[in-house]
Design a protein around this motif. Structure first.
Motif, PDB file in Angstrom:
ATOM      1  N   THR A 107       0.855  -1.197   0.000  1.00 27.47           N
ATOM      2  CA  THR A 107       0.000   0.000   0.000  1.00 27.47           C
ATOM      3  C   THR A 107       0.883   1.237   0.000  1.00 27.47           C
ATOM      4  N   MET A 108       0.252   2.360  -0.286  1.00 26.31           N
ATOM      5  CA  MET A 108       0.947   3.646  -0.287  1.00 26.31           C
ATOM      6  C   MET A 108       1.494   3.955   1.112  1.00 26.31           C
ATOM      7  N   ASN A 157      -0.519  -1.444 -13.790  1.00 28.82           N
ATOM      8  CA  ASN A 157      -1.307  -0.223 -13.630  1.00 28.82           C
ATOM      9  C   ASN A 157      -1.216   0.686 -14.853  1.00 28.82           C
ATOM     10  N   GLN A 186       7.874   3.353  -7.023  1.00 33.71           N
ATOM     11  CA  GLN A 186       6.642   2.700  -6.586  1.00 33.71           C
ATOM     12  C   GLN A 186       5.640   3.728  -6.059  1.00 33.71           C
ATOM     13  N   PHE A 190       1.842   4.467  -7.485  1.00 32.98           N
ATOM     14  CA  PHE A 190       0.636   4.477  -6.659  1.00 32.98           C
ATOM     15  C   PHE A 190      -0.101   5.807  -6.794  1.00 32.98           C
ATOM     16  N   SER A 194      -3.937   6.018  -8.516  1.00 33.61           N
ATOM     17  CA  SER A 194      -5.111   6.291  -7.655  1.00 33.61           C
ATOM     18  C   SER A 194      -5.907   7.482  -8.111  1.00 33.61           C
TER      19      SER A 194
END
Length: 194
Positions: A107-108, A157, A186, A190, A194
């Motif tokens: 996760t972020m 992504n 990374q 993210f 998002s």
């Protein structure tokens, strides 16, 4: 010239007579003072001899083993106390990060936490000389998979990597710098996803 040593199983009653001088050992035979054979000795294997002496002296061997383990534990404990708090926090956040990479649950927040602790670590004087203790599995995940994971994360992504981000990390560069570069990539992925 080679020296050959052979072990024999000598019964206690014969050994006492050898100790008192009544009998003598000649090769694999025990003879009395008249030269008559009293006993032909059976050779034992090295394994049998080792097991015999290991069992006979098990208590002292066990104590030596306990003392050795206590010494190792004490050494490890003293090494941990010498580490700066910033190193301990970084290692803990890195372990959380590696577990998340393994499980596919990155996760972020995890990336930001590692980057924050990495920044604190880099603020230390002579940060290049700081050693971060990792298990072989953790080191494997970090060194062999991190770059590939970053590329896969971008592809999954539909994020295009820059030419600098596509470069394979150089082994001549400090690993901390390579780690920071992958984390920044990374984080950017993210943010864009998002």
């Amino acid at each position: 010239m080679a020296i050959v040593q052979e072990f024999f199983n000598i019964p206690d009653e014969i050994m006492t007579k050898i100790s008192t001088g009544e009998n003598k050992i000649f090769g694999g035979e025990v003879r009395n003072n008249k030269g008559q054979i009293v006993k032909i000795l059976r050779p034992v294997s090295k394994l049998e001899a080792t097991l015999y002496y290991g069992w006979k002296y098990r208590d002292p061997l066990f104590m030596v083993g306990k003392l050795g383990m206590a010494g190792v534990k004490s050494y490890i404990k003293s090494k941990k106390k010498l580490e700066p708090d910033v190193v301990v926090k970084f290692r803990e956040s890195l372990k959380v990060y590696l577990n998340a990479v393994r499980k596919g649950a990155l996760t972020m927040e995890i990336i930001s936490d590692v980057m924050e602790h990495l920044g604190e670590l880099k603020m230390q004087p002579n940060f290049e000389k700081i050693n971060i203790a990792l298990s072989m599995e953790e080191l494997d995940v970090l060194l062999n998979r991190m770059f590939e994971y970053t590329k896969k994360l971008a592809a999954d992504n539909a994020i295009k990597l820059t030419s600098l981000e596509k470069e394979t990390p150089s082994q001549s560069v400090n690993p901390i710098i390579n780690l920071q570069r992958c984390l920044e990539t990374q984080k950017r992925i993210f943010e864009l996803a998002s």
